[in-house]
Write a protein that holds these residues in place. Structure first.
Motif, PDB file in Angstrom:
ATOM      1  N   PHE A  37       0.833  -1.209   0.000  1.00  8.81           N
ATOM      2  CA  PHE A  37       0.000   0.000   0.000  1.00  8.81           C
ATOM      3  C   PHE A  37       0.868   1.261   0.000  1.00  8.81           C
ATOM      4  N   PHE A  38       1.867   1.295   0.890  1.00  7.11           N
ATOM      5  CA  PHE A  38       2.712   2.488   0.985  1.00  7.11           C
ATOM      6  C   PHE A  38       3.545   2.691  -0.281  1.00  7.11           C
ATOM      7  N   ILE A  39       3.973   1.593  -0.880  1.00  5.10           N
ATOM      8  CA  ILE A  39       4.766   1.684  -2.111  1.00  5.10           C
ATOM      9  C   ILE A  39       3.909   2.144  -3.282  1.00  5.10           C
ATOM     10  N   ALA A  40       2.670   1.648  -3.343  1.00  3.52           N
ATOM     11  CA  ALA A  40       1.778   1.985  -4.454  1.00  3.52           C
ATOM     12  C   ALA A  40       1.529   3.495  -4.545  1.00  3.52           C
ATOM     13  N   ILE A  41       1.529   4.173  -3.412  1.00  5.01           N
ATOM     14  CA  ILE A  41       1.304   5.629  -3.433  1.00  5.01           C
ATOM     15  C   ILE A  41       2.355   6.308  -4.310  1.00  5.01           C
ATOM     16  N   LEU A  42       3.612   5.903  -4.149  1.00  8.13           N
ATOM     17  CA  LEU A  42       4.679   6.500  -4.946  1.00  8.13           C
ATOM     18  C   LEU A  42       4.634   5.997  -6.392  1.00  8.13           C
ATOM     19  N   TYR A  43       4.415   4.694  -6.571  1.00 15.10           N
ATOM     20  CA  TYR A  43       4.489   4.122  -7.920  1.00 15.10           C
ATOM     21  C   TYR A  43       3.367   4.608  -8.831  1.00 15.10           C
ATOM     22  N   LEU A  44       2.221   4.924  -8.248  1.00 14.25           N
ATOM     23  CA  LEU A  44       1.123   5.460  -9.054  1.00 14.25           C
ATOM     24  C   LEU A  44       1.368   6.922  -9.435  1.00 14.25           C
ATOM     25  N   THR A  45       2.303   7.559  -8.734  1.00 14.90           N
ATOM     26  CA  THR A  45       2.608   8.971  -8.994  1.00 14.90           C
ATOM     27  C   THR A  45       3.754   9.139  -9.981  1.00 14.90           C
ATOM     28  N   ALA A  46       4.659   8.157 -10.075  1.00 18.49           N
ATOM     29  CA  ALA A  46       5.847   8.276 -10.928  1.00 18.49           C
ATOM     30  C   ALA A  46       5.518   8.579 -12.395  1.00 18.49           C
ATOM     31  N   PRO A  47       4.524   7.919 -13.004  1.00 18.26           N
ATOM     32  CA  PRO A  47       4.218   8.252 -14.409  1.00 18.26           C
ATOM     33  C   PRO A  47       3.778   9.702 -14.586  1.00 18.26           C
ATOM     34  N   ALA A  48       3.079  10.257 -13.583  1.00 16.79           N
ATOM     35  CA  ALA A  48       2.665  11.666 -13.652  1.00 16.79           C
ATOM     36  C   ALA A  48       3.894  12.569 -13.623  1.00 16.79           C
ATOM     37  N   TYR A  49       4.849  12.254 -12.745  1.00 16.52           N
ATOM     38  CA  TYR A  49       6.103  13.015 -12.692  1.00 16.52           C
ATOM     39  C   TYR A  49       6.756  13.078 -14.069  1.00 16.52           C
ATOM     40  N   ALA A  50       6.916  11.895 -14.669  1.00 16.66           N
ATOM     41  CA  ALA A  50       7.597  11.811 -15.958  1.00 16.66           C
ATOM     42  C   ALA A  50       6.858  12.608 -17.028  1.00 16.66           C
ATOM     43  N   ALA A  51       5.537  12.457 -17.066  1.00 17.88           N
ATOM     44  CA  ALA A  51       4.738  13.140 -18.085  1.00 17.88           C
ATOM     45  C   ALA A  51       4.768  14.659 -17.892  1.00 17.88           C
ATOM     46  N   PHE A  52       4.606  15.115 -16.651  1.00 24.26           N
ATOM     47  CA  PHE A  52       4.603  16.556 -16.387  1.00 24.26           C
ATOM     48  C   PHE A  52       5.943  17.180 -16.790  1.00 24.26           C
ATOM     49  N   SER A  53       7.055  16.511 -16.422  1.00 23.07           N
ATOM     50  CA  SER A  53       8.380  17.055 -16.724  1.00 23.07           C
ATOM     51  C   SER A  53       8.623  17.083 -18.234  1.00 23.07           C
ATOM     52  N   ARG A  54       8.266  16.011 -18.900  1.00 18.85           N
ATOM     53  CA  ARG A  54       8.485  15.940 -20.351  1.00 18.85           C
ATOM     54  C   ARG A  54       7.684  17.030 -21.072  1.00 18.85           C
ATOM     55  N   TYR A  55       6.462  17.257 -20.617  1.00 17.93           N
ATOM     56  CA  TYR A  55       5.625  18.280 -21.240  1.00 17.93           C
ATOM     57  C   TYR A  55       6.233  19.672 -21.076  1.00 17.93           C
ATOM     58  N   VAL A  56       6.669  20.001 -19.853  1.00 18.79           N
ATOM     59  CA  VAL A  56       7.229  21.337 -19.599  1.00 18.79           C
ATOM     60  C   VAL A  56       8.500  21.549 -20.422  1.00 18.79           C
ATOM     61  N   ILE A  57       9.350  20.508 -20.520  1.00 16.91           N
ATOM     62  CA  ILE A  57      10.583  20.638 -21.302  1.00 16.91           C
ATOM     63  C   ILE A  57      10.266  20.808 -22.791  1.00 16.91           C
ATOM     64  N   LEU A  58       9.312  20.046 -23.305  1.00 16.21           N
ATOM     65  CA  LEU A  58       8.911  20.196 -24.705  1.00 16.21           C
ATOM     66  C   LEU A  58       8.336  21.591 -24.978  1.00 16.21           C
ATOM     67  N   LYS A  59       7.605  22.108 -23.994  1.00  8.42           N
ATOM     68  CA  LYS A  59       6.929  23.400 -24.174  1.00  8.42           C
ATOM     69  C   LYS A  59       7.876  24.579 -23.977  1.00  8.42           C
ATOM     70  N   ASP A  60       8.747  24.498 -22.955  1.00 10.62           N
ATOM     71  CA  ASP A  60       9.528  25.675 -22.556  1.00 10.62           C
ATOM     72  C   ASP A  60      10.988  25.661 -22.990  1.00 10.62           C
TER      73      ASP A  60
END
Length: 540
Positions: A279-302
């Motif tokens: 349960f505690f691990i899933a909290i982080l693992y479900l968030t990691a794809p969002a991290y990657a997507a958000f960062s990639r988008y900002v770099i592509l945009k800015d």
């Protein structure tokens, strides 16, 4: 703001040290298994911190940033491994009730030579894993102080060695509980703030699908192919499945994770610990794809498509550490996607700066990354210490050694292993997530069959188990070397999933050698039945 950031990072580290001092241990049972008094909920949280290393906190989102869909093999493998752990291994080892994995191997296979083989393998796996954690500490300390990566490693190793030497498993357990709270808060904060800014709801785990569409649109605009969301662009399907399986099996056989299940009061608590950890691990693992997507988008945009002389401040800061640079290949002065060279391990740490969030958020994320690396490095160093002091010295060389001498030897082993690990990490032998994947391959190929078959197949004897572990380990090491340095591969499987071949070799050799040699004694066969049978499930 910068001084306040330093206060946040080092204030948190000082709290960790204070917890370690308060819970220091002198007795062997407290040093190695925290006196077997850790409740399931808190042990699950400590397991999660022990598990969520620099690879999970720092490097996994970076792997997803670089690999796209194919990076999901890491998430599914590492999460699924806890299901295997809870079902096949953890409760049975707790019922067995010793200190370490080599303890189980020696007792199950009636052989001190099997113990020697197991402790050598435990040291190899743990040391490989630790190198990845030390690299993560070096990246954080380097960015924090603006010093080279190697100096950052030296600073970090002092903290890691100190927290482990002070109190062993007892202090590590409660330090890891505090580290989990810090690391999960730090991990969730930046992406939750970004989700709030962009969507008005702080739930990035449910909203990054929209960002994936924005990324695809920008990639089309810039002519970037294959798209981020396309499957099997970086991995073949065979490599994807092989890597996922190796990470699952390796999770279930990692010595430093298994050691944590010896700390619970009962077998039932060991099972519950695995559930809470998932349960505690899933909290982080479900968030990691969002991290990657958000960062990639900002770099592509800015960043992409902008003049090179207008690099944002965050890029210049990471360039000073040597982990970001732009090579103007076509000489047009404009940043192209192919001209960006971003070290994938900085994605999580740089996201607050990339997204223009407060500097203090960035420092808090660094503190979280430091907590993740410290918590796992502590556990890994303890495995190495236990292998040398408990399994080698106290059980094989000097069975009559005083308890205090054994504990002191363990603390000395921590210091030596930590220093050597720092030197190896400074060589930059691979990305954190790659180095960690090697450790999982080694665990899959050596310990996984010996543990699972040792619990569920009474006929497996010491000759078969020892031969299987040695052959599996050697096959994996040879494949890693040939694939990484010579480009050799079978079915397109890369070095990160090399444990598949070691596992197959282990199973074949274990079966053949076992069937050609006498069966284990009646005592061992009865022991196997007793470990598996739940009639004493509440037994301490």
């Amino acid at each position: 703001m910068e001084w306040l950031g330093y206060v946040i990072v080092f204030g948190i580290v000082i709290v960790f040290m204070a917890i370690a001092v308060y819970n220091r241990a002198t007795e062997a049972a407290e040093f190695y298994v925290a006196g077997r008094r850790i409740p399931a909920f808190w042990n699950g949280m400590a397991v999660a911190a022990d598990w969520m290393s620099a690879a999970s906190f720092i490097s996994m989102a970076g792997a997803l940033y670089a690999l796209g869909y194919d990076g999901l093999a890491y998430i599914m493998g590492w999460t699924g491994g806890y299901v295997l752990l809870a079902l096949l291994i953890a409760p049975y080892l707790r019922k067995f009730g010793k200190f370490t994995v080599p303890d189980f191997i020696a007792e199950r296979y009636e052989s001190n030579f099997a113990r020697l083989v197991a402790l050598i393998i435990a040291i190899i796996i743990s040391f490989t894993y630790m190198v990845g954690q030390v690299a993560g500490v070096g990246i954080i300390m380097g960015r924090l102080f603006g010093v080279p990566f190697e100096i950052g490693i030296a600073i970090g190793m002092v903290v890691i060695i100190a927290t482990t030497v002070i109190g062993g498993m007892k202090s590590i357990t409660w330090t890891q509980v505090a580290q989990y709270i810090v690391l999960i808060t730090a991990y969730l904060l930046p992406v939750s703030l970004l989700a709030m800014q962009w969507f008005g709801v702080p739930l990035p785990q449910f909203l990054y699908g929209n960002v994936l569409q924005w990324i695809t649109d920008l990639e089309t605009q810039h002519g970037i192919t294959p798209h981020y969301v396309e499957p099997y662009a970086k991995f073949t399907m065979v490599q994807f499945l092989a890597l996922m399986f190796v990470l699952m099996a390796g999770t279930a056989a990692l010595p430093h994770v298994l050691m944590r299940f010896f700390t619970t009061p009962s077998v039932r608590d060991a099972r519950l610990s695995a559930g809470w950890a998932l349960f505690f691990i899933a909290i982080l693992y479900l968030t990691a794809p969002a991290y990657a997507a958000f960062s990639r988008y900002v770099i592509l945009k800015d960043v992409v498509g902008k003049p090179i002389d207008q690099l944002p401040a965050w890029a210049q800061k990471w360039a000073e550490v040597g982990l970001f640079n732009v090579i103007d290949k076509n000489g047009d002065g404009i940043i192209q996607w192919a001209e960006l060279n971003i070290h994938r391990d900085i994605i999580v740490l740089a996201t607050p700066e990339i997204a223009g969030l407060s500097l203090l958020v960035g420092y808090f994320v660094m503190a979280g990354g430091l907590a993740a690396a410290l918590s796992t490095a502590d556990g890994l160093l303890l495995v190495i210490a236990a292998a040398i002091s408990n399994d080698l010295y106290a059980k094989m060389i000097n069975p009559n050694a005083p308890e205090k001498k054994v504990v002191m030897l363990g603390k000395a082993a921590v210091a030596v292993a930590g220093v050597i690990g720092g030197f190896v990490a400074a060589m930059k032998i691979g990305f954190i997530v790659q180095i960690v994947a090697w450790a999982f391959s080694l665990a899959t190929a050596s310990f996984f069959p010996a543990l699972v078959l040792g619990i569920f197949w009474k006929r497996l004897n010491r000759q078969g188990a020892i031969a299987g572990m040695v052959v599996g380990l050697l096959v994996t090491i040879i494949y890693i070397y040939l694939n990484k340095t010579q480009g050799f591969s079978i079915a397109g499987i890369q070095h990160t999933a090399s444990g598949v071949f070691g596992l197959i070799a282990n199973l074949i050799v274990s079966y053949i050698v076992t069937m050609m040699t006498p069966p284990p004694s009646e005592r061992v066969q009865k022991l196997v039945e007793d470990i598996r049978y739940p009639k004493k499930i509440h037994e301490v």
